[in-house]
Design an enzyme around this catalytic site. Sequence first.
Site, mmCIF file in Angstrom:
data_model
loop_
_atom_site.group_PDB
_atom_site.id
_atom_site.type_symbol
_atom_site.label_atom_id
_atom_site.label_comp_id
_atom_site.label_asym_id
_atom_site.label_seq_id
_atom_site.Cartn_x
_atom_site.Cartn_y
_atom_site.Cartn_z
ATOM 1 N N SER A 162 58.242 9.996 5.175
ATOM 2 C CA SER A 162 58.161 10.356 3.758
ATOM 3 C C SER A 162 59.205 9.568 2.981
ATOM 4 O O SER A 162 60.140 9.002 3.563
ATOM 5 C CB SER A 162 58.420 11.861 3.617
ATOM 6 O OG SER A 162 58.714 12.236 2.286
ATOM 7 N N TYR A 175 62.391 20.016 3.707
ATOM 8 C CA TYR A 175 61.420 18.963 3.989
ATOM 9 C C TYR A 175 62.124 17.639 4.253
ATOM 10 O O TYR A 175 61.812 16.923 5.219
ATOM 11 C CB TYR A 175 60.468 18.842 2.802
ATOM 12 C CG TYR A 175 59.327 17.873 2.991
ATOM 13 C CD1 TYR A 175 58.215 18.217 3.750
ATOM 14 C CD2 TYR A 175 59.343 16.616 2.381
ATOM 15 C CE1 TYR A 175 57.152 17.324 3.909
ATOM 16 C CE2 TYR A 175 58.295 15.724 2.538
ATOM 17 C CZ TYR A 175 57.203 16.088 3.294
ATOM 18 O OH TYR A 175 56.158 15.206 3.455
#
Length: 279
Positions: A162, A175
């Site tokens: 990510s 996250y």
Amino acid sequence: MMQNEKVAIVTGAGGTLCSEMARALAKNGVKVALLGRDIGKLKIVEEEINSSGGISLAISTDVTDQASVENAQGIILEKLGVFSILINGAGGNQTEAITTINEFDPKELDNNDPNFRGFFNLDMNRFMDVIKTNSMGSITPCFVFGKTMAKNGGGSIINIASMSSFRALSRVAAYAFAKSGMVSFTQWLGAYLAPANIRVNAIAPGFFLNDRSRKLLTTSDGGYTERGASIMRLSPMKKFGEAQQLIGTMNYLLDDVASGFVTGVTISVDGGFLANGGI
């Protein structure tokens, strides 16, 4: 890239990005096992692939649970055969683990309003859930499926990283914690499994729209929310990514000729986001 007779496992295959990867694999003749928790979403992808002449199989699986993954493996080996490709796309976030503010506010010290979330009034159980899903949700499939791939002579694993793997993006601490670890794990596992003829790499998508992010980043009139506008300011290409734009990188990393000497790397597909210093 011809992958005839190959079998791939795609976790998180009901999602926007990994469903596109699964469809692209099937178009290249790969039999695809579609794994995820929501069997309804998986069945939609399965029907799309099979009705177009491909071969796929949807299997409801909790990828953080070893027994569930092992159960899926038994079904895959029985129904589709020996696999040599694993794409770890399962992941995601939870609202209760995301702050609504970008920096400390004293109000978070004594505030039980679920719509006002600073770090100090987040739900730590949900925080841990996000970490588990985005770390063990890839590590467990690597552990189970990777062992079988090693026994069978090799293969290729692609993890999904990510933008938060590289930058501490505001609001998404849990996250980001997990996704930054995924880059390190990809490097470690790539080095570790090289003698087993298994290449391990990762793709770090930039900002791609799905049902969840569309609500967070865009407005009903086609504009951007405050967060969406911030992303655009830092994105040199001034647009969000489209799922099809990940397929070329996927194909490259799965091609044993084109990327046969590549392991442990993370490739960003981000419209230049990480290249922009923001100044």
